[in-house]
Design a protein around this motif. Structure first.
Motif, PDB file in Angstrom:
ATOM      1  N   ASN A  61      72.517 -29.099  30.543  1.00  0.00           N
ATOM      2  CA  ASN A  61      73.380 -28.094  31.153  1.00  0.00           C
ATOM      3  C   ASN A  61      72.960 -27.813  32.591  1.00  0.00           C
ATOM      4  N   LEU A  62      71.646 -27.793  32.814  1.00  0.00           N
ATOM      5  CA  LEU A  62      71.115 -27.572  34.160  1.00  0.00           C
ATOM      6  C   LEU A  62      71.561 -28.673  35.107  1.00  0.00           C
ATOM      7  N   GLN A  63      71.731 -29.874  34.586  1.00  0.00           N
ATOM      8  CA  GLN A  63      72.152 -31.015  35.403  1.00  0.00           C
ATOM      9  C   GLN A  63      73.674 -31.121  35.528  1.00  0.00           C
ATOM     10  N   GLY A  64      74.397 -30.157  34.947  1.00  0.00           N
ATOM     11  CA  GLY A  64      75.843 -30.162  35.057  1.00  0.00           C
ATOM     12  C   GLY A  64      76.554 -30.958  33.984  1.00  0.00           C
ATOM     13  N   ASP A  65      75.841 -31.364  32.934  1.00  0.00           N
ATOM     14  CA  ASP A  65      76.441 -32.141  31.858  1.00  0.00           C
ATOM     15  C   ASP A  65      77.059 -31.235  30.798  1.00  0.00           C
ATOM     16  N   ALA A  66      78.075 -31.751  30.115  1.00  0.00           N
ATOM     17  CA  ALA A  66      78.663 -31.061  28.969  1.00  0.00           C
ATOM     18  C   ALA A  66      77.764 -31.300  27.750  1.00  0.00           C
ATOM     19  N   VAL A  67      77.602 -30.268  26.930  1.00  0.00           N
ATOM     20  CA  VAL A  67      76.712 -30.330  25.773  1.00  0.00           C
ATOM     21  C   VAL A  67      77.495 -30.023  24.507  1.00  0.00           C
ATOM     22  N   GLY A  68      77.322 -30.847  23.470  1.00  0.00           N
ATOM     23  CA  GLY A  68      77.972 -30.615  22.180  1.00  0.00           C
ATOM     24  C   GLY A  68      76.966 -30.749  21.049  1.00  0.00           C
ATOM     25  N   LEU A  69      77.311 -30.211  19.889  1.00  0.00           N
ATOM     26  CA  LEU A  69      76.416 -30.236  18.729  1.00  0.00           C
ATOM     27  C   LEU A  69      77.198 -30.653  17.490  1.00  0.00           C
ATOM     28  N   TYR A  70      76.590 -31.564  16.734  1.00  0.00           N
ATOM     29  CA  TYR A  70      77.196 -32.073  15.505  1.00  0.00           C
ATOM     30  C   TYR A  70      76.107 -32.102  14.434  1.00  0.00           C
ATOM     31  N   VAL A  71      76.379 -31.458  13.312  1.00  0.00           N
ATOM     32  CA  VAL A  71      75.375 -31.327  12.255  1.00  0.00           C
ATOM     33  C   VAL A  71      75.864 -32.071  11.018  1.00  0.00           C
ATOM     34  N   LEU A  72      75.058 -33.026  10.544  1.00  0.00           N
ATOM     35  CA  LEU A  72      75.407 -33.839   9.381  1.00  0.00           C
ATOM     36  C   LEU A  72      74.714 -33.282   8.150  1.00  0.00           C
ATOM     37  N   LYS A  73      75.512 -32.869   7.154  1.00  0.00           N
ATOM     38  CA  LYS A  73      74.941 -32.239   5.966  1.00  0.00           C
ATOM     39  C   LYS A  73      75.885 -32.421   4.782  1.00  0.00           C
ATOM     40  N   VAL A  92      76.873 -34.985  26.709  1.00  0.00           N
ATOM     41  CA  VAL A  92      75.702 -35.249  25.865  1.00  0.00           C
ATOM     42  C   VAL A  92      75.963 -34.610  24.501  1.00  0.00           C
ATOM     43  N   ARG A  93      76.033 -35.425  23.491  1.00  0.00           N
ATOM     44  CA  ARG A  93      76.342 -34.958  22.143  1.00  0.00           C
ATOM     45  C   ARG A  93      75.101 -35.066  21.263  1.00  0.00           C
ATOM     46  N   PHE A  94      74.639 -33.924  20.770  1.00  0.00           N
ATOM     47  CA  PHE A  94      73.456 -33.889  19.917  1.00  0.00           C
ATOM     48  C   PHE A  94      73.889 -33.922  18.456  1.00  0.00           C
ATOM     49  N   VAL A  95      73.349 -34.876  17.727  1.00  0.00           N
ATOM     50  CA  VAL A  95      73.656 -35.014  16.302  1.00  0.00           C
ATOM     51  C   VAL A  95      72.365 -34.734  15.525  1.00  0.00           C
ATOM     52  N   ILE A  96      72.435 -33.747  14.636  1.00  0.00           N
ATOM     53  CA  ILE A  96      71.255 -33.337  13.883  1.00  0.00           C
ATOM     54  C   ILE A  96      71.416 -33.715  12.414  1.00  0.00           C
ATOM     55  N   ASP A  97      70.466 -34.448  11.895  1.00  0.00           N
ATOM     56  CA  ASP A  97      70.384 -34.750  10.468  1.00  0.00           C
ATOM     57  C   ASP A  97      69.913 -33.483   9.755  1.00  0.00           C
ATOM     58  N   ALA A  98      70.781 -32.895   8.918  1.00  0.00           N
ATOM     59  CA  ALA A  98      70.425 -31.667   8.204  1.00  0.00           C
ATOM     60  C   ALA A  98      70.323 -31.911   6.698  1.00  0.00           C
ATOM     61  N   SER A  99      69.883 -33.110   6.320  1.00  0.00           N
ATOM     62  CA  SER A  99      69.609 -33.367   4.905  1.00  0.00           C
ATOM     63  C   SER A  99      68.282 -32.711   4.531  1.00  0.00           C
ATOM     64  N   ASN A 100      68.016 -32.595   3.243  1.00  0.00           N
ATOM     65  CA  ASN A 100      66.886 -31.791   2.768  1.00  0.00           C
ATOM     66  C   ASN A 100      65.530 -32.341   3.195  1.00  0.00           C
ATOM     67  N   SER A 101      65.440 -33.633   3.487  1.00  0.00           N
ATOM     68  CA  SER A 101      64.149 -34.190   3.913  1.00  0.00           C
ATOM     69  C   SER A 101      63.701 -33.598   5.243  1.00  0.00           C
ATOM     70  N   MET A 102      64.621 -33.032   6.010  1.00  0.00           N
ATOM     71  CA  MET A 102      64.254 -32.399   7.284  1.00  0.00           C
ATOM     72  C   MET A 102      63.548 -31.061   7.065  1.00  0.00           C
ATOM     73  N   ASN A 103      63.477 -30.609   5.812  1.00  0.00           N
ATOM     74  CA  ASN A 103      62.707 -29.404   5.481  1.00  0.00           C
ATOM     75  C   ASN A 103      61.228 -29.705   5.277  1.00  0.00           C
ATOM     76  N   HIS A 104      60.837 -30.967   5.378  1.00  0.00           N
ATOM     77  CA  HIS A 104      59.434 -31.336   5.176  1.00  0.00           C
ATOM     78  C   HIS A 104      58.536 -30.598   6.170  1.00  0.00           C
ATOM     79  N   HIS A 105      57.453 -30.024   5.670  1.00  0.00           N
ATOM     80  CA  HIS A 105      56.526 -29.253   6.497  1.00  0.00           C
ATOM     81  C   HIS A 105      55.196 -29.984   6.696  1.00  0.00           C
ATOM     82  N   ASP A 106      54.610 -29.757   7.844  1.00  0.00           N
ATOM     83  CA  ASP A 106      53.207 -30.078   8.098  1.00  0.00           C
ATOM     84  C   ASP A 106      52.589 -28.772   8.587  1.00  0.00           C
TER      85      ASP A 106
END
Length: 288
Positions: free
Chosen positions: A114-126, A79-93
């Motif tokens: 991880n609890l289910q035994g899957d491999a976990v990865g992280l990718y950050v786009l910025k 399971v590969r998590f890709v996070i959009d880290a452009s400045n619009s993600m700083n928007h607050h409510d």
């Protein structure tokens, strides 16, 4: 405990993830199987303490009831998590930003995977760069995953990374890419990236985060809005709100149809919304 405003009080990301998943799974205790005619030779109803890897989420999606697969060969995925880290993600409510919600969501789903035994990865786009933390299934790696999530600092515009194929390993193992983004793309940059990723024939689910004040155009006390990425200023007039809602609806429908055409699962989530729906969408996709 799935309310994002409540989760803001938990400063420890691993504790937050465990709290969210424990609260989510407690909902199973309230599930009951009723009525005759449910003859599943390979299924039985979920009981507290059962291994979560054997929950059949497709059966849940069809029946709204929880079943355990009794004869199943263990299969783990990446399971590969890709996070959009452009400045619009700083928007607050209020006090909650989109990137806060993205952290909560990714941390919780990573813990569950991880609890289910899957491999976990992280990718950050910025800023056209791509930070990579390759997928692994071990608990120590999960701590690195949390650490990198906690240190994401959005800035700049979304630009497609040059080495986008790193988002999938090409190892032949089944992979699921979870892309968390607000889909803010002045020139279709995100859709272009998803086009190329979809061509690699892996499963993709997109969680599009929208703040509730964005959805409602509710910015009390302000007469103008500034784009976090371009700096463009837009004046708010008396007729703006109705026109905005019409354009937003058309925009969201266009995103939904484009992703549907690419066979990409799309879920739009308000940052005011508890995490339940996102968790269920992930688990149904995880089981396919």
């Amino acid at each position: 405990m799935l309310d994002p405003k409540v989760l803001m009080t938990i400063k420890n990301l691993p504790l937050l993830a465990k709290t969210v998943i424990d609260g989510f799974m407690n909902g199973f205790n309230k599930s009951t199987v009723k009525g005759p005619g449910l003859e599943f030779s390979q299924y039985r109803s979920y009981q507290p303490g059962d291994d979560l890897r054997w929950l059949d989420w497709r059966m849940y999606a069809r029946s709204d009831r929880y079943y355990i697969r009794e004869s199943e060969i263990e299969t783990s995925i990446s399971v590969r998590f890709v996070i959009d880290a452009s400045n619009s993600m700083n928007h607050h409510d209020g006090t909650l930003s989109k990137i806060d919600y993205a952290r909560f969501l990714a941390a919780s789903l990573g813990y569950l995977a991880n609890l289910q035994g899957d491999a976990v990865g992280l990718y950050v786009l910025k800023d056209s760069g791509l930070f990579s933390l390759a997928s692994r299934p071990d608990p120590q790696h999960l701590q690195r995953f949390y650490h990198q999530l906690a240190n994401i600092d959005p800035a700049g515009r979304f630009t497609q990374p040059t080495h986008y194929k790193e988002l999938f390993s090409g190892s032949g193992r089944k992979e699921l890419l979870v892309f968390i983004t607000d889909m803010y793309q002045p020139n279709g940059e995100i859709m272009q990236l998803l086009d190329q990723l979809a061509a690699l024939r892996h499963e993709i689910i997109v969680f599009q985060l929208m703040a509730q004040n964005e959805l409602d155009l509710d910015f009390k006390g302000y007469s103008a809005l500034e784009d976090l990425e371009t700096g463009e200023v837009i004046q708010l007039g008396a007729q703006t709100k109705q026109r905005y809602k019409e354009v937003l609806h058309a925009h969201q429908e266009n995103i939904r149809m484009q992703l549907l055409g690419k066979h990409i699962v799309h879920r739009m989530i308000s940052t005011a919304q508890p995490l339940d729906e996102a968790l269920r969408a992930f688990l149904v996709q995880r089981s396919k």
